[in-house]
Scaffold this active site. Structure first.
Site, PDB file in Angstrom:
ATOM      1  N   ASP A  24      -2.025 -24.936 -12.357  1.00 52.58           N
ATOM      2  CA  ASP A  24      -1.764 -25.098 -13.784  1.00 52.58           C
ATOM      3  C   ASP A  24      -3.220 -25.757 -14.040  1.00 52.58           C
ATOM      4  O   ASP A  24      -3.653 -26.953 -13.744  1.00 52.58           O
ATOM      5  CB  ASP A  24      -0.877 -26.276 -13.877  1.00 52.58           C
ATOM      6  CG  ASP A  24      -0.805 -27.113 -14.984  1.00 52.58           C
ATOM      7  OD1 ASP A  24      -1.508 -26.695 -16.118  1.00 52.58           O
ATOM      8  OD2 ASP A  24       0.075 -27.680 -15.465  1.00 52.58           O
TER       9      ASP A  24
ATOM     10  N   ARG B 296      -2.969 -24.860 -30.672  1.00 52.67           N
ATOM     11  CA  ARG B 296      -2.035 -25.378 -29.482  1.00 52.67           C
ATOM     12  C   ARG B 296      -1.000 -24.418 -28.912  1.00 52.67           C
ATOM     13  O   ARG B 296       0.043 -23.795 -29.664  1.00 52.67           O
ATOM     14  CB  ARG B 296      -1.273 -26.328 -30.379  1.00 52.67           C
ATOM     15  CG  ARG B 296      -0.591 -27.541 -29.634  1.00 52.67           C
ATOM     16  CD  ARG B 296      -0.329 -28.729 -30.385  1.00 52.67           C
ATOM     17  NE  ARG B 296      -1.730 -29.418 -30.711  1.00 52.67           N
ATOM     18  CZ  ARG B 296      -1.997 -30.308 -29.747  1.00 52.67           C
ATOM     19  NH1 ARG B 296      -1.244 -30.422 -28.736  1.00 52.67           N
ATOM     20  NH2 ARG B 296      -3.091 -30.960 -29.534  1.00 52.67           N
TER      21      ARG B 296
ATOM     22  N   TYR C  22       8.619 -12.192 -37.385  1.00 57.23           N
ATOM     23  CA  TYR C  22       9.259 -11.850 -36.232  1.00 57.23           C
ATOM     24  C   TYR C  22       8.965 -10.900 -35.112  1.00 57.23           C
ATOM     25  O   TYR C  22       8.607  -9.714 -35.821  1.00 57.23           O
ATOM     26  CB  TYR C  22      10.811 -11.748 -36.352  1.00 57.23           C
ATOM     27  CG  TYR C  22      11.586 -13.288 -36.202  1.00 57.23           C
ATOM     28  CD1 TYR C  22      11.281 -14.015 -34.918  1.00 57.23           C
ATOM     29  CD2 TYR C  22      12.276 -13.823 -37.536  1.00 57.23           C
ATOM     30  CE1 TYR C  22      12.188 -15.225 -34.929  1.00 57.23           C
ATOM     31  CE2 TYR C  22      12.896 -14.988 -37.125  1.00 57.23           C
ATOM     32  CZ  TYR C  22      12.707 -15.452 -36.116  1.00 57.23           C
ATOM     33  OH  TYR C  22      13.295 -16.790 -35.962  1.00 57.23           O
TER      34      TYR C  22
ATOM     35  N   LYS D  98      -7.116 -27.204 -25.219  1.00 54.57           N
ATOM     36  CA  LYS D  98      -7.884 -28.056 -24.618  1.00 54.57           C
ATOM     37  C   LYS D  98      -9.399 -27.874 -24.456  1.00 54.57           C
ATOM     38  O   LYS D  98     -10.010 -27.662 -25.419  1.00 54.57           O
ATOM     39  CB  LYS D  98      -7.178 -28.573 -23.188  1.00 54.57           C
ATOM     40  CG  LYS D  98      -5.713 -29.137 -23.307  1.00 54.57           C
ATOM     41  CD  LYS D  98      -5.334 -29.838 -21.990  1.00 54.57           C
ATOM     42  CE  LYS D  98      -3.968 -30.510 -22.053  1.00 54.57           C
ATOM     43  NZ  LYS D  98      -2.636 -29.446 -22.173  1.00 54.57           N
TER      44      LYS D  98
ATOM     45  N   GLU E  57       9.822 -10.507 -31.365  1.00 54.60           N
ATOM     46  CA  GLU E  57      10.444 -10.668 -30.039  1.00 54.60           C
ATOM     47  C   GLU E  57      10.118  -9.131 -29.471  1.00 54.60           C
ATOM     48  O   GLU E  57      10.177  -8.254 -29.657  1.00 54.60           O
ATOM     49  CB  GLU E  57      12.082 -10.596 -30.053  1.00 54.60           C
ATOM     50  CG  GLU E  57      12.398 -12.344 -30.430  1.00 54.60           C
ATOM     51  CD  GLU E  57      12.885 -12.587 -31.576  1.00 54.60           C
ATOM     52  OE1 GLU E  57      12.442 -11.887 -32.590  1.00 54.60           O
ATOM     53  OE2 GLU E  57      13.818 -13.182 -31.991  1.00 54.60           O
TER      54      GLU E  57
ATOM     55  N   THR F 107      -3.598 -23.993 -21.045  1.00 54.35           N
ATOM     56  CA  THR F 107      -3.246 -24.267 -22.277  1.00 54.35           C
ATOM     57  C   THR F 107      -4.466 -23.817 -22.879  1.00 54.35           C
ATOM     58  O   THR F 107      -5.529 -23.583 -22.472  1.00 54.35           O
ATOM     59  CB  THR F 107      -3.095 -25.788 -22.586  1.00 54.35           C
ATOM     60  OG1 THR F 107      -3.969 -26.496 -22.169  1.00 54.35           O
ATOM     61  CG2 THR F 107      -1.683 -26.174 -22.109  1.00 54.35           C
TER      62      THR F 107
END
Ligand code: DSN
Length: 423
Positions: free
Chosen positions: A206, A242, A59, A236, A61, A233
Site C-alpha cells: 500500500d 482524491r 454513468y 498525496k 459501470e 492514492t
C-alpha cells in the site's frame, strides 16, 4: 470557449453564497499558511478543470469497451488514457483506476482474494499501519484475521524480518502487506517477498503515501521486487484528485476488476478518472522527477533542523517525505497541544500516535509532518530551515502569545512569496 466555467462560479456565488464563501475561505486558508500534513498536497490547475467537468454527469459501470450504459465514447477514452499512463509510470501489467479513494482500494484487494476469517499480515496502527490494515475499529478488522507486526525502536524503527518470518510461518497469511501511513523509511520489499514466498502468500504494497515518490524514481518500486499488487492514492505525493488505484500483475487483473466493480462499487467517478489521467501525464514528465527529489531533500533538511534543536523523531530521521515527532519527549507537549500551537502560527500538522503510544489517537504523543505540499509551492531547503526554526520556537515558548503572533506574521509573509497552483 470556456465562458461557462466562469458562469458556473458566478452562479454558485449568486445562488448559494454560504457554500461559495466556505470554498473561498478554504482557498485563503490554504494560501496563507504552511501545509505540513504529509498526506495533503496542492493539485494542478488542470486537475481542478477535469475534476469539475461535465464527466460528473455520466454513468459508466463496467470498463472501457464493456459498459452497462450507452454514450461511452469519451469516458472510454479518458479511462483508457489513465490506465495506460498508470501502467507506464509504475511499470506494471494491469491498472484499475476506479477505486473511489484509499480505503475502498484496499478493501477491494482483500475482497478479491480472501474469505472471512482469512489471515493478513499487516503493520500495527501505532507503528505506521493504516486503519484498513486491520485496525480493530475497521470493518476489515472484523471480517478478516489481521495479524499485526511492529517496528523495533532499538533498531531505529526498522522491521524485524526474522520475527516477521516466524509470525508468517505460524499464522499462514494469504496476504503479506507492507506500506504505511506514518512510517518515515523506505520499505524492504525483497524481505517481504521472501517471507510471502515461503508461506505461499500474495504480496501487497500500500504505497498510498509514497506513490509520487516511486513514480518520481526516488523510492523503490515494489514491482521491481516481484510484488503482486500495489495500491496507491492519487491525491498525496502524486498531487492528483482524491482517489485510489490498484496496480497488479496480469494474472490478478480479472479478480481485481471484478472486485472493484461489481463487487464493491457502482458507477465510477469519471470526472475523477479524467483528473487521474491528467495527474499521471504530469508525473510522466521529467519535471516530476525533480519535484520528487526536492520533496526528499526538503524532508531531510526539515528533519535535521528539528533534531538539531532537540526534537525526537521516530527512527531518528526520514528516508521519505514524512517525519513523526514524539512531542512529549521533545517539548513536554501532547500531540494535540503541539498541533494547536502550530496552528496558531499558521503551520498545519496533524497529531499522531507514536509506536505503542500510551495515549489514545485523539490525544496522542506526537505529530506527523511532511513536505509534498510545501515543495509544490516551490519551497526549498532555505525555507525548510526557517520552518523548522519557527516550529521549535513556537513549541518551546508556547505560553508567549506575543511571540506566537509575531511568528504567525513571519510565516504568512513567507507564504505570500510562494503561489499555490491554480489559486
Ligand atoms: N488519512 C490518510 C493520511 O493522512 O495518511 C490515510 O488514510
Amino acid at each position: 470557449m470556456l465562458d461557462h466555467v466562469l458562469k458556473n462560479w458566478e452562479a454558485l456565488e449568486k445562488n448559494d453564497p454560504d457554500v461559495f464563501q466556505a470554498i473561498i475561505g478554504e482557498e485563503n486558508r490554504e494560501k496563507k499558511g504552511i501545509e505540513l500534513i504529509p498526506s495533503e498536497n496542492y493539485t494542478y490547475p488542470e486537475v481542478f478543470a477535469a475534476n469539475g467537468s461535465v464527466l460528473t454527469n455520466k454513468y459508466a459501470e463496467g470498463y472501457p469497451g464493456k459498459r452497462y450504459y450507452g454514450g461511452q465514447e469519451f469516458t472510454d477514452k479518458v479511462e483508457s488514457i489513465a490506465i495506460s499512463r498508470a501502467k507506464e509510470l509504475f511499470r506494471c501489467e494491469h491498472a484499475n483506476v476506479q477505486p473511489l479513494s484509499g480505503s475502498p482500494m484496499n478493501q477491494a484487494v482483500y475482497l478479491a482474494f480472501l474469505n472471512p476469517g482469512d489471515t493478513v499480515l499487516g503493520m500495527d496502527l501505532s507503528h505506521g499501519g493504516h486503519l484498513t490494515h486491520g485496525a480493530p475499529v475497521s470493518h476489515m478488522g472484523r471480517i478478516f484475521n489481521f495479524v499485526r507486526y511492529k517496528t523495533r525502536p532499538e533498531e531505529n524503527g526498522r522491521i524485524d524480518f526474522d520475527e516477521l518470518m516466524r509470525i508468517a510461518k505460524e499464522t499462514k497469511p494469504k496476504i503479506v502487506l507492507c506500506g504505511y501511513t506514518s512510517y518515515p523509511r523506505d520499505y524492504d520489499y525483497a524481505d517481504f517477498k521472501k517471507i510471502a514466498d515461503e508461506v505461499g502468500a500474495i504480496t501487497m504494497a500500500d504505497v498510498a503515501h509514497i506513490g509520487g515518490l516511486i513514480a518520481g524514481g526516488v523510492m523503490r518500486n515494489p514491482f521491481d521486487y516481484g510484488f503482486d499488487i500495489v495500491t496507491a492514492t492519487t491525491h498525496k505525493s502524486l498531487r492528483g484528485p482524491r482517489a485510489g488505484m490498484i496496480l497488479c500483475k496480469e494474472k490478478y487483473a480479472q479478480a481485481i476488476d471484478k472486485s472493484v466493480f461489481p463487487g464493491l462499487q457502482g458507477g465510477p467517478h469519471m470526472h475523477t478518472i479524467a483528473a487521474i489521467a491528467v495527474t499521471l501525464g504530469k508525473a510522466l514528465q521529467p519535471e516530476f522527477k525533480q519535484y520528487a527529489k526536492q520533496i526528499l531533500a526538503n524532508a531531510k533538511t526539515l528533519a535535521q533542523i528539528l533534531m538539531d534543536n532537540g526534537a525526537k523523531l521516530i527512527t531518528n530521521g526520514t528516508d521519505n517525505h514524512m517525519m513523526v515527532m514524539n512531542t512529549v519527549e521533545s517539548f513536554g507537549l501532547g500531540g494535540k497541544e503541539a498541533e494547536q500551537i502550530l496552528d496558531k502560527i499558521s503551520i498545519t500538522t496533524n497529531k499522531q500516535v507514536i509506536p505503542d503510544d500510551p495515549n489514545p489517537p485523539l490525544r496522542p504523543s506526537g505529530i506527523r509532518l511532511g513536505t509534498p505540499a510545501a515543495t509544490t509551492r516551490g519551497m526549498k531547503e532555505a525555507e525548510m530551515k526557517m520552518i523548522g526554526n519557527w516550529m521549535v520556537k513556537a513549541l518551546k515558548n508556547h505560553q508567549d502569545e506575543n511571540l506566537l503572533a509575531q511568528l504567525k506574521v513571519e510565516v504568512e509573509e513567507m507564504c505570500n512569496k510562494f503561489a499555490v497552483p491554480g489559486l
